[in-house]
Scaffold this motif. Structure first.
Motif, PDB file in Angstrom:
ATOM      1  N   VAL A   1       0.845  -1.204   0.000  1.00 50.23           N
ATOM      2  CA  VAL A   1       0.000   0.000   0.000  1.00 50.23           C
ATOM      3  C   VAL A   1       0.878   1.251   0.000  1.00 50.23           C
ATOM      4  O   VAL A   1       0.653   2.193  -0.770  1.00 50.23           O
ATOM      5  N   ASP A   2       1.923   1.241   0.848  1.00 46.03           N
ATOM      6  CA  ASP A   2       2.791   2.419   0.922  1.00 46.03           C
ATOM      7  C   ASP A   2       3.536   2.650  -0.393  1.00 46.03           C
ATOM      8  O   ASP A   2       3.718   3.785  -0.818  1.00 46.03           O
ATOM      9  N   GLN A   3       3.934   1.548  -1.043  1.00 46.62           N
ATOM     10  CA  GLN A   3       4.590   1.665  -2.358  1.00 46.62           C
ATOM     11  C   GLN A   3       3.654   2.325  -3.369  1.00 46.62           C
ATOM     12  O   GLN A   3       4.046   3.241  -4.093  1.00 46.62           O
TER      13      GLN A   3
ATOM     14  N   THR B   1      -4.686  14.355  -0.677  1.00 48.13           N
ATOM     15  CA  THR B   1      -3.830  13.598   0.234  1.00 48.13           C
ATOM     16  C   THR B   1      -4.201  12.125   0.141  1.00 48.13           C
ATOM     17  O   THR B   1      -5.364  11.779  -0.041  1.00 48.13           O
ATOM     18  N   ILE B   2      -3.205  11.253   0.235  1.00 45.35           N
ATOM     19  CA  ILE B   2      -3.451   9.803   0.285  1.00 45.35           C
ATOM     20  C   ILE B   2      -2.872   9.296   1.589  1.00 45.35           C
ATOM     21  O   ILE B   2      -1.650   9.343   1.790  1.00 45.35           O
ATOM     22  N   GLU B   3      -3.749   8.835   2.493  1.00 45.52           N
ATOM     23  CA  GLU B   3      -3.263   8.380   3.796  1.00 45.52           C
ATOM     24  C   GLU B   3      -3.555   6.902   3.999  1.00 45.52           C
ATOM     25  O   GLU B   3      -4.568   6.398   3.512  1.00 45.52           O
ATOM     26  N   ARG B   4      -2.686   6.250   4.777  1.00 44.87           N
ATOM     27  CA  ARG B   4      -3.012   4.906   5.263  1.00 44.87           C
ATOM     28  C   ARG B   4      -3.347   5.063   6.733  1.00 44.87           C
ATOM     29  O   ARG B   4      -2.548   5.566   7.513  1.00 44.87           O
TER      30      ARG B   4
ATOM     31  N   GLY C   1      -3.342  -0.167  -7.153  1.00 41.75           N
ATOM     32  CA  GLY C   1      -3.019   0.912  -8.089  1.00 41.75           C
ATOM     33  C   GLY C   1      -4.254   1.383  -8.835  1.00 41.75           C
ATOM     34  O   GLY C   1      -4.486   2.591  -8.994  1.00 41.75           O
ATOM     35  N   ASN C   2      -5.076   0.430  -9.276  1.00 39.52           N
ATOM     36  CA  ASN C   2      -6.285   0.801 -10.018  1.00 39.52           C
ATOM     37  C   ASN C   2      -7.285   1.528  -9.121  1.00 39.52           C
ATOM     38  O   ASN C   2      -7.906   2.503  -9.539  1.00 39.52           O
TER      39      ASN C   2
ATOM     40  N   VAL D   1     -10.334  -7.089   5.190  1.00 38.51           N
ATOM     41  CA  VAL D   1     -11.087  -6.179   4.327  1.00 38.51           C
ATOM     42  C   VAL D   1     -10.232  -4.928   4.122  1.00 38.51           C
ATOM     43  O   VAL D   1      -9.817  -4.287   5.083  1.00 38.51           O
ATOM     44  N   VAL D   2      -9.946  -4.639   2.850  1.00 37.26           N
ATOM     45  CA  VAL D   2      -9.163  -3.447   2.521  1.00 37.26           C
ATOM     46  C   VAL D   2     -10.127  -2.402   1.972  1.00 37.26           C
ATOM     47  O   VAL D   2     -10.936  -2.703   1.099  1.00 37.26           O
TER      48      VAL D   2
END
Lengths: 271, 120
Positions: free
Chosen positions: A122-124, A139-142, A163-164, A194-195
């Motif tokens: 996910v971080d990649q 912003t993209i956060e985990r 990615g998609n 569950v992601v």
């Protein structure tokens, strides 16, 4: 019962023969359609590959010019040549999407599963999309996941799914919005991961929840639509998730945003 | 002496683009379009770096490496190029002795950096 009510064996036999002939005919049509579908898939695969090669040559030539290797360009000339490189790259990405789709649709897809950290992937993917997101002020956060056990899955394919989903979120979220990825567990023994990939984008109407996962489908398919693409991204994501025995779905509210979810078995039997 | 690069690529369009690039960057350039041609070119004159397309009309690009190893005429460095980026084909290239596996189209900045690093 009178004689006339009893079914006539000869008529029954005739009817049976007719039904058998119809079934045979239907089977022939199915076989014919299947073989035509296979031909079309093969064609799609060949043409995609053949489109890629001259495009690669165009991009390389344009890059040589842009870098001033054949003489310095002025800034207008450089901008124009950069346009060729960027347009070409966009085309390559679309062709690759078609090739991935064709490959994931084939019968011969196999998973190369290993144990790995999903948060690392996910971080990649977040890193890869950072520049694109920053352009729109997104912003993209985990949000969590540091304590997750490793998943046993096909790393490349899972990276593609993420990615998609993240690429899609960037595309449909207006400037200044938020995109996040979070994890939860479900099932009697928390055996399913569950992601969630969520965004504050335009959202999807309930009627379209299924449609967005269908190949070549775009909710707005008009030629004047504001978002272009192959319409394959989510169909590919679904195929790749299903290959892992997972499911994928969306929950959304128009104007507020969408949350895409997919599941992965946490500890499937190792092959 | 200028380093010698052999471009093994069946598309003439792509090979031409790389020829211009490497010539302008100061390298000596040779090209081959098939496995057989690549083996011939690499055995007739020593190659410093081979840029090797993996899918060639008469076979897999890695066959070139196999044949050259058997003839003791491996280039100093080989860079593989492939159209699809899956870890399986990457691994095969590395195992066959390629220094790097590049996804086509290779950005020229990246390509030249690899070459400068590998051909000091």
């Amino acid at each position: 019962m009178s004689m006339s009510d009893r079914p006539d064996p000869a008529a029954l036999k005739k009817r049976l023969k007719a039904l058998e002939a119809q079934a045979k005919e239907a089977q022939r049509t199915i076989d014919e359609l299947k073989s035509r579908d296979a031909l079309k898939t093969q064609f799609l695969s060949n043409i995609s590959h053949d489109l890629r090669t001259p495009l690669a040559a165009i991009i390389t030539h344009a890059e040589i010019l842009r870098e001033g290797m054949l003489g310095q360009l002025n800034s207008k000339q450089r901008d124009s040549v950069s346009g060729i490189v960027n347009g070409g790259q966009q085309l390559i990405d679309m062709i690759d999407e078609i090739l991935t789709y064709v490959r994931s649709a084939g019968d011969q897809v196999s998973l190369a599963r290993t144990d790995f950290s999903i948060t690392e992937v996910v971080d990649q993917v977040r890193m890869l999309n950072q520049a694109l997101a920053a352009k729109k002020g997104l912003t993209i956060e985990r949000l969590n996941g540091d304590d997750l056990p490793p998943v046993y899955a096909d790393r490349d394919k899972l990276k593609h799914v993420l990615g998609n989903l993240i690429g899609n979120a960037i595309k449909f979220t207006p400037d200044g919005g938020r995109i996040w990825i979070s994890f939860s567990r479900r099932g009697r023994n928390s055996e399913e991961l569950v992601v969630e990939v969520g965004d504050t984008g335009r959202g999807i109407a309930r009627d379209h929840y299924e449609l967005v996962f269908r190949e070549f489908a775009q909710v707005d398919a008009s030629p004047s639509r504001s978002h272009h693409g192959t319409g394959l991204g989510l169909a590919i994501a679904r195929k790749l998730v299903e290959l892992h025995s997972g499911t994928i779905w969306v929950e959304s509210e128009l104007g507020k945003g969408s949350r895409f979810y997919f599941t992965l078995p946490i500890n499937p039997p190792h092959d | 002496m200028r380093a010698r690069i052999l471009i093994v690529e069946d598309s003439q369009l792509v090979a031409e683009a790389f020829s211009i690039l490497f010539t302008e960057a100061g390298y000596e350039v040779d090209t081959a379009a098939t496995v057989a041609e690549a083996i011939d070119r690499a055995t007739s004159e020593a190659v410093d770096l081979m840029l090797l397309d993996i899918s060639l009309p008469d076979g897999n690009g890695l066959e070139v490496l196999e044949a050259l190893r058997a003839r003791d005429s491996l280039p100093r460095v080989t860079l593989a190029m492939t159209g699809h980026n899956d870890s399986n084909s990457r691994l095969k290239c590395i195992e066959a002795g390629c220094a790097e596996v590049l996804l086509k189209p290779v950005p020229i900045g990246e390509l030249l950096r690899h070459i400068e690093r590998l051909l000091p």
